[in-house]
Write a protein that holds these residues in place. Sequence first.
Motif: not given
Length: 286
Positions: A30-31, A33-34, A39-40, A42, A45, A77, A90, A94
């Motif tokens: 997850m981290k 991919t952000r 992106m920020k 969860t 996002p 994550n 997410l 995006a």
Amino acid sequence: DAINAVDPSNIVVAAGLGPTELRGYNVGPMKFTRLLLCMKGTIKPKPIKGCPGGVRFDAFDIHSYSTGGPTHEGRPNDVQMGDLAKLQTLLKAADKAGHIQGQFKRTQLWIGEFSWDSNPPDPRGLPMPILTQWTAEALHEAWANGVTKFFWYSLRDQPLGGGEGTVQSGLYFRGADLAADQPKEVLVTFRFPFVAFARQPQGKKHPGGLEYWGRTPSSGPGTVVLEAFRGGGWKRLARVRADNVGIFRGTLKSSYGRGKKGAVRAVFEHHTSVPFPMKIRPSSAI
């Protein structure tokens, strides 16, 4: 650019993240991919200001192996099978922010690897009744979360005695050669997944019933017969229709299964699914 220059219809896959964060060793999926997508957050996002994004791919691949069952959730994550919804949230955000540039309006999510070891041959693997139930549930969970491609790892078991890390998650028991391989029952489930859940009534808006989902082996349309085991044999519950991609789903007005006894199966042409038990095995950590 090079891949699409050969053929604009070629699908570029961002592949393929593992499911868990091992602190001090890797970055959780997850981290990662952000960070990749600028992106920020969860739950909701948002784009990171001053970070332009613009990664180019058409499908995002996650290897959502589970340390539990088919709905088991990992840590914040992680992206195990029970975490697919937050990854989709997410990717959708995006897409909306223009941080993914691909040929589809909505970026596809693929599961490029998934499986559990079976017992036999792995004494620490899942017994076949649990493996078939959990595999059907995993395919349903993936479909419910918009996964468009699902790849099982692997076709045949690896050789026994190969040291640490050998995988006995094949759809076939390994023989002396390919001709000697024998299919596992889970192969039937993978080709013809079917689940059925007895839902308790919860007021007038939620009357309960027998909720079912499946996909025909051909991924094509047709009539599917649902059968329940009672009185020592299989009795017809209903005839339902599979759509043009083979999906059939709905809720029957039936109290069958509320006592957590029995099983339901689906029949399509000359194919029969593995019976799905009314007593659901929990999806807790293994």
